[in-house]
Design an enzyme around this catalytic site. Structure first.
Site, mmCIF file in Angstrom:
data_model
loop_
_atom_site.group_PDB
_atom_site.id
_atom_site.type_symbol
_atom_site.label_atom_id
_atom_site.label_comp_id
_atom_site.label_asym_id
_atom_site.label_seq_id
_atom_site.Cartn_x
_atom_site.Cartn_y
_atom_site.Cartn_z
ATOM 1 C CE LYS A 116 -3.884 -1.973 2.614
ATOM 2 N NZ LYS A 116 -4.778 -2.493 1.610
ATOM 3 C CD GLU A 200 -4.945 5.491 4.072
ATOM 4 O OE1 GLU A 200 -6.107 5.194 4.392
ATOM 5 O OE2 GLU A 200 -4.363 5.006 3.084
ATOM 6 C CG HIS A 235 -11.955 -2.120 8.228
ATOM 7 N ND1 HIS A 235 -12.453 -0.837 8.225
ATOM 8 C CD2 HIS A 235 -11.298 -2.252 9.401
ATOM 9 C CE1 HIS A 235 -12.110 -0.229 9.344
ATOM 10 N NE2 HIS A 235 -11.414 -1.069 10.089
ATOM 11 N NE ARG A 297 -8.182 -9.568 -5.111
ATOM 12 C CZ ARG A 297 -9.301 -9.089 -4.594
ATOM 13 N NH1 ARG A 297 -10.440 -9.238 -5.240
ATOM 14 N NH2 ARG A 297 -9.311 -8.439 -3.445
HETATM 15 P P1 ADP Z 1 -12.743 -8.028 -2.227
HETATM 16 O O1 ADP Z 1 -12.424 -6.577 -2.164
HETATM 17 O O2 ADP Z 1 -12.963 -8.492 -3.632
HETATM 18 O O3 ADP Z 1 -13.777 -8.459 -1.278
HETATM 19 P P2 ADP Z 1 -10.691 -9.266 -0.513
HETATM 20 O O4 ADP Z 1 -9.265 -8.888 -0.595
HETATM 21 O O5 ADP Z 1 -11.411 -8.925 0.721
HETATM 22 O O6 ADP Z 1 -11.403 -8.713 -1.818
HETATM 23 O O7 ADP Z 1 -10.750 -10.822 -0.732
HETATM 24 C C1 ADP Z 1 -11.473 -11.429 -1.757
HETATM 25 C C2 ADP Z 1 -12.005 -12.738 -1.276
HETATM 26 O O8 ADP Z 1 -10.983 -13.685 -1.192
HETATM 27 C C3 ADP Z 1 -12.681 -12.670 0.077
HETATM 28 O O9 ADP Z 1 -13.791 -13.506 0.089
HETATM 29 C C4 ADP Z 1 -11.606 -13.165 0.997
HETATM 30 O O10 ADP Z 1 -12.135 -13.741 2.142
HETATM 31 C C5 ADP Z 1 -10.891 -14.163 0.112
HETATM 32 N N1 ADP Z 1 -9.481 -14.225 0.393
HETATM 33 C C6 ADP Z 1 -8.637 -13.189 0.540
HETATM 34 N N2 ADP Z 1 -7.404 -13.611 0.762
HETATM 35 C C7 ADP Z 1 -7.458 -14.965 0.756
HETATM 36 C C8 ADP Z 1 -6.502 -15.981 0.936
HETATM 37 N N3 ADP Z 1 -5.215 -15.729 1.165
HETATM 38 N N4 ADP Z 1 -6.917 -17.254 0.864
HETATM 39 C C9 ADP Z 1 -8.202 -17.539 0.636
HETATM 40 N N5 ADP Z 1 -9.157 -16.626 0.462
HETATM 41 C C10 ADP Z 1 -8.793 -15.355 0.521
HETATM 42 P P1 ADP Z 2 -7.868 -3.950 2.510
HETATM 43 O O1 ADP Z 2 -6.625 -4.208 1.733
HETATM 44 O O2 ADP Z 2 -7.891 -4.682 3.785
HETATM 45 O O3 ADP Z 2 -9.088 -4.099 1.644
HETATM 46 P P2 ADP Z 2 -8.312 -1.059 2.352
HETATM 47 O O4 ADP Z 2 -7.222 -0.066 2.413
HETATM 48 O O5 ADP Z 2 -8.943 -1.300 1.030
HETATM 49 O O6 ADP Z 2 -7.767 -2.414 2.947
HETATM 50 O O7 ADP Z 2 -9.428 -0.644 3.401
HETATM 51 C C1 ADP Z 2 -10.501 -1.494 3.742
HETATM 52 C C2 ADP Z 2 -11.690 -0.684 4.243
HETATM 53 O O8 ADP Z 2 -11.333 0.135 5.372
HETATM 54 C C3 ADP Z 2 -12.239 0.302 3.241
HETATM 55 O O9 ADP Z 2 -13.166 -0.293 2.366
HETATM 56 C C4 ADP Z 2 -12.867 1.372 4.120
HETATM 57 O O10 ADP Z 2 -14.144 0.985 4.539
HETATM 58 C C5 ADP Z 2 -11.971 1.399 5.322
HETATM 59 N N1 ADP Z 2 -10.957 2.466 5.187
HETATM 60 C C6 ADP Z 2 -9.745 2.353 4.635
HETATM 61 N N2 ADP Z 2 -9.052 3.503 4.665
HETATM 62 C C7 ADP Z 2 -9.861 4.412 5.258
HETATM 63 C C8 ADP Z 2 -9.722 5.793 5.608
HETATM 64 N N3 ADP Z 2 -8.593 6.455 5.369
HETATM 65 N N4 ADP Z 2 -10.758 6.389 6.223
HETATM 66 C C9 ADP Z 2 -11.903 5.716 6.510
HETATM 67 N N5 ADP Z 2 -12.078 4.413 6.219
HETATM 68 C C10 ADP Z 2 -11.081 3.746 5.600
#
Ligand code: ADP
Ligand code: ADP
Ligand code: MG
Length: 655
Positions: A116, A200, A235, A297
C-alpha cells in the site's frame, strides 16, 4: 482464444470462471484439495487434479503443485480467481516460466500495487489523489506518533502488506496511539510476515466507491463505472451495488479518469479495481475522493458491474490475456439500471458474526426475474473451516435501485440454508433498512444498527423448537412401534421410556431437548388428533423442518433453529459441576496457549487463541480458579467442542 484453462481456485469463483470458459469453448481444468474432492467446482470442470491436503497453505497456495497440474493437463492458461494466489507476482512469473499464460496483469504491475505504501507513492506521482497521511519508510514508533499528531485524529494505522481488513486499527485519540500501533504491528506480522505500517487520516462518514478498470496490452485503458461497497463489517464488504447512490455523470467521469490514470501509471493489463474512499458527509462530490488501494484481479463483487453493463468480465479477461484489444471504447460502455449483490455467509450474526461450519443439510437458492446466484456448494456439501465460508452471492438487477433492492430482499426471503448458521435474515433486513434504502449510509452503518438488523442475541424461537421436538417425538414413536423386543445392546435413554405412547386418552409426556445449545423441556400431549408438542405453551410453527440422523433443522422466518435429542454423554463432569471447561467454539488451529497448568486465572481472562476461518478468536476462563489439564498444544488442531483446558474453580472454604 485459448483452448484450455486451469482454474487455480475453488468455490463459487472457480464455478463462475468455468462457466464463461466453457461458453468460449475452452477445456476446463480444476484443481482441488483433499477436502474438496466432492466439491461442485471439481464436477463442473472437464478434468480435475488433486494438489494437496485441506489447508490452503498446503494446496491452493502451493505454486509448484499448481504449475505441475497445469503442465500435466496441458493447460494453455491459468485463471487465478480472487484470493489465494491471484495477487501473487511470483505465481504470475512461475506461470510465464512454464510457458503458461497468467490471466491477469503483468507481475510488475502486481508488485507495484501489492504494497500500500508503494502504491500510494506511485499514485501521487501520477496525480491521483491519495488519502492524506504518512506512507514513508520510517517505522520508528516515536516518529510515527509525531506524524500521527501532525495528521490529526481520528486516523487509521494500516498494514503496508495488508488485505482483507487485517492489520488495520482506527485510533481515536493521541493517548491510544502507542497501544494501537503495537496491536496493528502484531496482527500484521502474524498475517503477512511484515510489520510495516502506514498512517492515514480517517475519512469521516466514509463511503467506499471503487472503479472497475480494464486495460489491454496495446496501451488502451477504460473503466466500467463504479461500485459502492460501503456496507461493511470489520472493513469487509457485505453488500455491494452499482451504480453508487448519489453519483453524478460528471463525478463518475472524474473518478473514472483518475482510475484510468492509476492503471496507466502501473502499466496495467487485464481487470483491476481502484478503491477510493469518499467523504460522504455531504454527499459524493468533486474532489472528495482519495485512492486507497488497487486490487489487481477480478473482484468478488464483479457481478453487479456485469448486470448494469451486460458484459462478461471473465470473457474480457480471457480476451486480453490472449492479446486481443479491448472490445469497447469508453463512450460505448453501457449503464443500465441498478444492481445489488449480497454475500451469503456461513456465520452467526447473532453472536458476533462467528464463522460457522458444517454440512449443508439443505440449500435452496432463489430464482426469479432479475436474480443471479453464484455458488460453489449444494445440499450435502460441507462448509469447512479451511476456507472462506462464503455460501453464495445473490445478485439482483432492476430498472431502479428500489426495484433491485426489493428483488434482492424477496430473493433472500426465498433462500434457505440449513446446517451451519447463516447471515440470510441479516442480509434481508439490510435490504429493507430505511436509511440504506434512502441512500443515506456510510461504512459505519452496519455497526450503528446491529440491533435493528437483528444482529444481537435473539430469544429462542419456541415455535420452531416445538416443531423440531415434534419431529423427534414422531421419529421415536415410529421406532418404538416397530421394535417389539428391546435391542440387547441399546443404551437406555429417557427418550425410550415411551410410557406416554402406551395409554389412550389425554396423556402428557415431558422430555428435554437440546435447542441451539439450550436445554428445553418439550411437552407432548396425546389427544384425539394424535400428539401435539409445545414449549411453554407455544405450539409448533408451520415451518420447514429438515431432519438429519441426529438433528432437526427448522427454518422459520429466515432463521435456523437446531433441535436435537439431549445427548447425555456430552454433559461431562467439567461442564455440569459449575466448573470451567474451556472448549473450542469451532474447528481451528490453536495459535497460543496463554496460561500454564497450575496458574491462577480470573473469570474472563484470555487463556488461549484459536484461529479459524482466517480469524483469531480469544478463549476466556469461564470461572475464576486454577488451570488444570491443558489438553492441546500450540499449533495443534482442535475440533469443534473439543476441551482445550479445565479451570478448577476455587473450593468453598470448609466450615
Ligand atoms: P474483495 O475486495 O474483492 O472483497 P478481498 O481482498 O477482501 O477482496 O478478498 C477477496 C475474497 O478472497 C474474500 O472472500 C476473501 O475472504 C478471500 N481471500 C482473501 N485472501 C485470501 C486468501 N489468502 N486465501 C483464501 N481466500 C482469501
Ligand atoms: P484492505 O486491503 O484490507 O481491503 P483497504 O485499504 O482497502 O484495505 O481498506 C478497507 C476498508 O477500510 C475500506 O473499504 C474502508 O471501509 C476502510 N478504510 C480504509 N481507509 C480508510 C480511511 N482512510 N478512512 C476511513 N475508512 C477507511
Ligand atoms: Mg480493499
Amino acid at each position: 482464444m485459448f483452448k484450455s484453462v486451469l482454474i487455480a481456485n475453488r468455490g463459487e469463483i472457480a464455478c463462475r470462471v468455468a462457466r464463461t470458459a466453457k461458453r468460449l469453448g475452452l477445456r476446463t481444468i480444476a484443481v482441488y484439495s483433499e477436502a474438496d474432492a466432492g466439491a461442485l467446482h471439481v464436477r463442473v470442470c472437464d478434468e480435475a487434479h488433486l494438489i494437496g491436503p485441506a489447508p490452503a497453505a498446503q494446496s491452493y497456495l502451493v505454486i509448484g503443485n499448481i504449475i505441475m497440474a497445469a503442465k500435466k493437463s496441458g493447460a494453455e492458461c491459468v485463471h487465478p480467481g480472487y484470493g489465494f494466489l491471484s495477487e501473487n507476482a511470483k505465481f504470475a512469473e512461475s506461470c510465464a516460466q512454464a510457458g503458461i499464460t497468467f490471466v491477469g496483469p503483468p507481475p510488475a504491475a502486481i508488485r507495484a500495487m501489492g504494497l500500500k505504501d508503494r502504491a500510494k507513492a506511485l499514485m501521487e506521482k501520477a496525480g491521483v489523489p491519495v488519502v492524506p497521511g504518512y506512507h514513508g519508510d520510517m517505522q520508528d514508533a516515536k516518529f510515527l506518533k509525531q506524524k500521527a499528531y501532525e495528521i490529526g485524529y481520528p486516523l487509521l494505522i494500516k498494514a503496508v502488506a495488508g488485505g482483507g481488513g487485517k492489520g488495520m486499527r482506527r485510533v481515536g485519540k493521541h493517548a491510544e496511539f502507542d497501544a494501537s500501533l503495537e496491536a496493528a504491528r502484531r496482527e500484521t506480522k502474524s498475517a503477512f510476515g511484515d510489520e510495516r505500517v502506514l498512517i492515514e487520516k480517517y475519512i469521516t462518514a466514509p463511503r467506499h466507491v471503487e472503479i472497475q478498470i480494464f486495460a489491454d496490452t496495446h496501451g488502451n485503458a477504460i473503466h466500467l463505472h463504479e461500485r459502492d461497497c460501503s456496507l461493511q463489517r470489520r472493513h469487509q464488504k457485505v453488500i455491494e451495488e452499482a451504480p453508487a447512490p448519489g453519483m453524478s455523470a460528471a463525478l463518475r467521469a472524474e473518478m473514472g479518469a483518475a482510475a484510468v490514470a492509476a492503471a496507466k501509471a502501473a502499466n496495467y493489463a487485464g481487470a483491476g479495481t481502484i478503491e477510493f474512499i469518499a467523504d460522504g458527509a455531504s454527499g459524493l462530490k468533486s474532489g472528495g475522493f482519495w485512492f486507497m488501494e488497487m486490487n489487481t484481479r477480478l473482484q468478488v463483487e464483479h457481478p453487479v458491474t456485469e448486470a448494469i453493463t451486460g458484459l462478461d468480465l471473465v470473457e474480457w479477461q480471457f480476451r486480453i490475456a490472449a492479446g486481443e484489444k479491448l472490445p469497447l471504447t469508453q463512450d460505448k460502455v453501457p449503464l443500465n439500471g441498478h444492481a445489488v449483490e449480497a454475500r451469503v455467509y456461513a456465520e452467526d450474526p447473532e453472536h458476533g458474526f462467528l464463522p460457522a461450519a458444517g454440512k449443508l443439510a439443505a440449500l435452496d437458492l432463489p430464482v426469479g426475474e432479475g436474480i443471479r446466484v453464484d455458488t460453489g456448494v449444494e445440499t450435502g456439501a460441507e462448509v469447512t473451516p479451511f476456507y472462506d465460508p462464503l455460501i453464495a452471492k445473490v445478485i439482483a438487477h432492476g430498472k431502479t435501485r428500489d426495484e433491485a433492492l426489493a428483488r434482492l430482499g424477496d430473493a433472500l426471503d426465498r433462500t434457505v440454508a440449513l446446517g451451519p448458521r447463516t447471515n440470510i435474515a441479516f442480509l434481508a433486513a439490510l435490504t429493507r433498512a430505511e436509511k440504506f434504502r434512502a441512500g443515506d449510509f456510510d461504512t459505519g452503518f452496519i455497526d450503528r444498527n446491529l440491533e435493528a438488523l437483528g444482529a444481537v442475541p435473539q430469544p429462542l424461537d419456541k415455535a420452531a423448537v416445538a416443531l423440531g421436538a415434534a419431529r423427534l417425538f414422531a421419529r421415536d414413536a415410529a421406532r418404538i412401534a416397530s421394535v417389539t423386543e428391546p435391542e440387547p445392546d441399546a443404551v437406555p435413554s429417557p427418550w425410550d421410556a415411551g410410557d406416554g405412547f402406551q395409554l389412550s386418552g389425554a396423556r402428557a409426556l415431558s422430555l428435554p431437548v437440546m435447542a441451539d445449545g439450550e436445554i428445553v423441556t418439550a411437552r407432548a400431549t396425546y389427544g384425539k388428533n394424535g400428539p401435539a408438542v409445545s414449549i411453554d405453551g407455544i405450539s409448533a410453527a408451520n415451518a420447514l423442518a429438515v431432519e438429519t440422523p441426529d438433528t432437526v433443522f427448522v427454518w422459520h422466518k429466515g432463521r435456523q433453529t437446531k433441535v436435537s435429542r439431549l445427548d447425555f454423554s456430552l454433559l461431562d463432569a467439567g461442564d455440569s459441576g459449575g466448573g470451567g471447561t474451556v472448549r473450542a467454539p469451532m474447528h481451528g488451529k490453536v495459535l497460543a496457549i496463554l496460561v500454564e497448568d497450575g496458574q491462577r486465572v480470573t473469570k474472563g481472562q484470555r487463556v488461549a487463541i484459536i484461529e479459524a476461518m482466517k480469524m483469531e478468536h480469544s478463549l476466556t476462563a469461564p470461572v475464576e480458579g486454577v488451570v488444570s489439564g491443558i489438553a492441546v498444544a500450540e499449533n495443534g488442531q482442535a475440533a469443534e467442542g473439543a476441551r482445550i483446558m479445565t479451570i478448577e474453580p476455587d473450593k468453598k472454604p470448609q466450615d
